[in-house]
Motif scaffolding. Sequence first.
Motif, PDB file in Angstrom:
ATOM      1  N   LYS A 259       0.831  -1.200   0.000  1.00 34.84           N
ATOM      2  CA  LYS A 259       0.000   0.000   0.000  1.00 34.84           C
ATOM      3  C   LYS A 259       0.869   1.255   0.000  1.00 34.84           C
ATOM      4  O   LYS A 259       0.625   2.191  -0.760  1.00 34.84           O
ATOM      5  CB  LYS A 259      -0.927  -0.013   1.212  1.00 34.84           C
TER       6      LYS A 259
ATOM      7  N   TYR B 279       2.447   1.705  -3.432  1.00 32.53           N
ATOM      8  CA  TYR B 279       1.436   2.166  -4.397  1.00 32.53           C
ATOM      9  C   TYR B 279       1.146   3.649  -4.205  1.00 32.53           C
ATOM     10  O   TYR B 279       1.106   4.414  -5.169  1.00 32.53           O
ATOM     11  CB  TYR B 279       0.147   1.358  -4.252  1.00 32.53           C
ATOM     12  N   LEU B 280       0.928   4.074  -2.965  1.00 36.61           N
ATOM     13  CA  LEU B 280       0.613   5.483  -2.704  1.00 36.61           C
ATOM     14  C   LEU B 280       1.774   6.396  -3.096  1.00 36.61           C
ATOM     15  O   LEU B 280       1.565   7.499  -3.608  1.00 36.61           O
ATOM     16  CB  LEU B 280       0.231   5.676  -1.236  1.00 36.61           C
ATOM     17  N   LYS B 281       2.996   5.931  -2.882  1.00 35.73           N
ATOM     18  CA  LYS B 281       4.173   6.695  -3.272  1.00 35.73           C
ATOM     19  C   LYS B 281       4.229   6.864  -4.793  1.00 35.73           C
ATOM     20  O   LYS B 281       4.476   7.962  -5.305  1.00 35.73           O
ATOM     21  CB  LYS B 281       5.426   5.982  -2.762  1.00 35.73           C
ATOM     22  N   GLN B 282       3.992   5.778  -5.521  1.00 40.01           N
ATOM     23  CA  GLN B 282       4.004   5.840  -6.978  1.00 40.01           C
ATOM     24  C   GLN B 282       2.867   6.709  -7.498  1.00 40.01           C
ATOM     25  O   GLN B 282       3.046   7.471  -8.452  1.00 40.01           O
ATOM     26  CB  GLN B 282       3.914   4.437  -7.574  1.00 40.01           C
ATOM     27  N   ARG B 283       1.697   6.629  -6.886  1.00 37.63           N
ATOM     28  CA  ARG B 283       0.554   7.434  -7.307  1.00 37.63           C
ATOM     29  C   ARG B 283       0.832   8.921  -7.086  1.00 37.63           C
ATOM     30  O   ARG B 283       0.531   9.755  -7.940  1.00 37.63           O
ATOM     31  CB  ARG B 283      -0.703   7.006  -6.552  1.00 37.63           C
ATOM     32  N   GLU B 284       1.424   9.235  -5.944  1.00 36.39           N
ATOM     33  CA  GLU B 284       1.750  10.629  -5.643  1.00 36.39           C
ATOM     34  C   GLU B 284       2.751  11.181  -6.662  1.00 36.39           C
ATOM     35  O   GLU B 284       2.610  12.299  -7.153  1.00 36.39           O
ATOM     36  CB  GLU B 284       2.330  10.725  -4.237  1.00 36.39           C
ATOM     37  N   GLU B 285       3.748  10.361  -6.999  1.00 35.29           N
ATOM     38  CA  GLU B 285       4.749  10.776  -7.976  1.00 35.29           C
ATOM     39  C   GLU B 285       4.118  10.999  -9.347  1.00 35.29           C
ATOM     40  O   GLU B 285       4.418  11.974 -10.033  1.00 35.29           O
ATOM     41  CB  GLU B 285       5.847   9.707  -8.057  1.00 35.29           C
ATOM     42  N   TYR B 286       3.222  10.111  -9.745  1.00 37.95           N
ATOM     43  CA  TYR B 286       2.553  10.243 -11.034  1.00 37.95           C
ATOM     44  C   TYR B 286       1.682  11.496 -11.073  1.00 37.95           C
ATOM     45  O   TYR B 286       1.671  12.227 -12.051  1.00 37.95           O
ATOM     46  CB  TYR B 286       1.699   9.012 -11.339  1.00 37.95           C
ATOM     47  N   ARG B 287       0.958  11.746 -10.014  1.00 34.46           N
ATOM     48  CA  ARG B 287       0.094  12.925  -9.973  1.00 34.46           C
ATOM     49  C   ARG B 287       0.908  14.211 -10.014  1.00 34.46           C
ATOM     50  O   ARG B 287       0.460  15.210 -10.565  1.00 34.46           O
ATOM     51  CB  ARG B 287      -0.793  12.896  -8.735  1.00 34.46           C
TER      52      ARG B 287
ATOM     53  N   LYS C  16       4.336   8.272 -16.096  1.00 38.93           N
ATOM     54  CA  LYS C  16       4.210   6.932 -15.531  1.00 38.93           C
ATOM     55  C   LYS C  16       5.586   6.321 -15.343  1.00 38.93           C
ATOM     56  O   LYS C  16       6.458   6.436 -16.190  1.00 38.93           O
ATOM     57  CB  LYS C  16       3.418   6.031 -16.483  1.00 38.93           C
TER      58      LYS C  16
END
Length: 68
Positions: A42, A45-53, A58
Amino acid sequence: AFTKCCQETGLLMVVKCRQENTALKDCLVGYYSDPLFYEECKTEYLKQREEYRATGIKKKRQKFTSNV
């Protein structure tokens, strides 16, 4: 072991690889029910999502090699 069995037997894998499939399922259930592993996934995932946003870029998925 499951991958190797499937590669060797082809279409008959449904019948011949039952034991390897059961071992794979048992292993996965062990990881899925581990709360520490869940939190680790989790967090990643949240770290990757934050970076993408933040960047809109990607990150390429990591490819894992088979141990066969």
